[in-house]
Design a protein around this motif. Structure first.
Motif, mmCIF file in Angstrom:
data_model
loop_
_atom_site.group_PDB
_atom_site.id
_atom_site.type_symbol
_atom_site.label_atom_id
_atom_site.label_comp_id
_atom_site.label_asym_id
_atom_site.label_seq_id
_atom_site.Cartn_x
_atom_site.Cartn_y
_atom_site.Cartn_z
ATOM 1 N N ALA A 134 36.766 37.425 38.554
ATOM 2 C CA ALA A 134 37.353 38.131 39.699
ATOM 3 C C ALA A 134 36.332 38.400 40.791
ATOM 4 C CB ALA A 134 37.981 39.442 39.234
ATOM 5 N N ALA A 194 34.544 36.549 42.432
ATOM 6 C CA ALA A 194 34.556 35.549 43.500
ATOM 7 C C ALA A 194 35.955 35.366 44.094
ATOM 8 C CB ALA A 194 34.038 34.217 42.967
ATOM 9 N N THR A 195 36.818 36.374 43.929
ATOM 10 C CA THR A 195 38.186 36.248 44.425
ATOM 11 C C THR A 195 38.542 37.408 45.346
ATOM 12 O OG1 THR A 195 39.263 37.547 42.685
ATOM 13 C CG2 THR A 195 38.855 35.195 42.221
ATOM 14 N N SER A 196 39.697 37.279 45.974
ATOM 15 C CA SER A 196 40.179 38.356 46.837
ATOM 16 C C SER A 196 40.629 39.564 46.014
ATOM 17 C CB SER A 196 41.338 37.852 47.699
ATOM 18 O OG SER A 196 42.401 37.416 46.877
ATOM 19 N N TRP A 210 38.788 41.102 43.936
ATOM 20 C CA TRP A 210 37.598 41.782 43.462
ATOM 21 C C TRP A 210 37.611 43.277 43.719
ATOM 22 C CZ3 TRP A 210 34.578 42.468 39.921
ATOM 23 C CH2 TRP A 210 33.418 43.228 40.039
ATOM 24 N N THR A 222 28.894 35.135 44.269
ATOM 25 C CA THR A 222 29.379 34.542 45.517
ATOM 26 C C THR A 222 28.263 33.939 46.353
ATOM 27 O OG1 THR A 222 29.278 36.677 46.654
ATOM 28 C CG2 THR A 222 31.385 36.043 45.653
ATOM 29 N N SER A 255 44.197 38.224 35.644
ATOM 30 C CA SER A 255 44.139 36.810 35.281
ATOM 31 C C SER A 255 45.525 36.226 35.051
ATOM 32 C CB SER A 255 43.264 36.601 34.052
ATOM 33 O OG SER A 255 43.735 37.382 32.978
#
Length: 146
Positions: A19, A21-23, A25, A59, A102
């Motif tokens: 998470a 590296a995702t929106s 986070w 990131t 997830s």
């Protein structure tokens, strides 16, 4: 720690690191901090700094992103495992976090609307397992083909 708890800790750690590296986070980070705060850990500022620092590593540009992620997963698995040993009641909250963060691509719902007018053709495609529903509308005699 029992084997199911080890698996849960590893799954939780994998979810948290993924998470980063995702929106998702920001929300995930807050949930992780809240999870650890339940054990009476007043060091939430330190925990937030650790999470943010790790997210910057994930990131950032690195030649060994996979190795870095694996190292972070092992580190967070140890931290989450210790939390579960001390406070097994946090397991359900961790499971909920894992489930929400997830969502597997196969469980995502996609919608697409394609319209063809005046006898034209239209085509569309989406992710794996997508299905296509075709609706043909032929104007009745005297009806305007819109």
């Amino acid at each position: 720690m029992s084997d199911p708890m080890t698996v849960l800790a590893m799954t939780g750690a994998t979810t948290v690191v993924a998470a980063m590296a995702t929106s998702a986070w920001e929300g995930t980070r807050e949930r992780v901090v809240a999870l650890f705060h339940r054990r009476g850990d007043e060091r939430s500022t330190v925990l937030q700094a650790q999470l943010d620092g790790d997210a910057e590593l994930v990131t950032g540009e690195s030649d060994d992103t996979d190795g870095l992620r694996n190292d972070l997963v092992r580190l967070w698995a140890r931290r989450i495992g210790a939390l579960l040993r001390e406070h097994p009641e946090t397991a359900d909250e961790l499971r909920a976090l894992i489930e929400e963060v997830s969502v597997p691509p196969a469980a995502q719902e996609w919608s697409q609307h394609i319209t063809a007018h005046a006898g034209g053709s239209a085509f569309g495609a989406q992710g794996p397992g997508s299905s296509v529903h075709v609706h043909h509308h032929r104007p009745a005699p005297g009806e305007s083909p819109v």
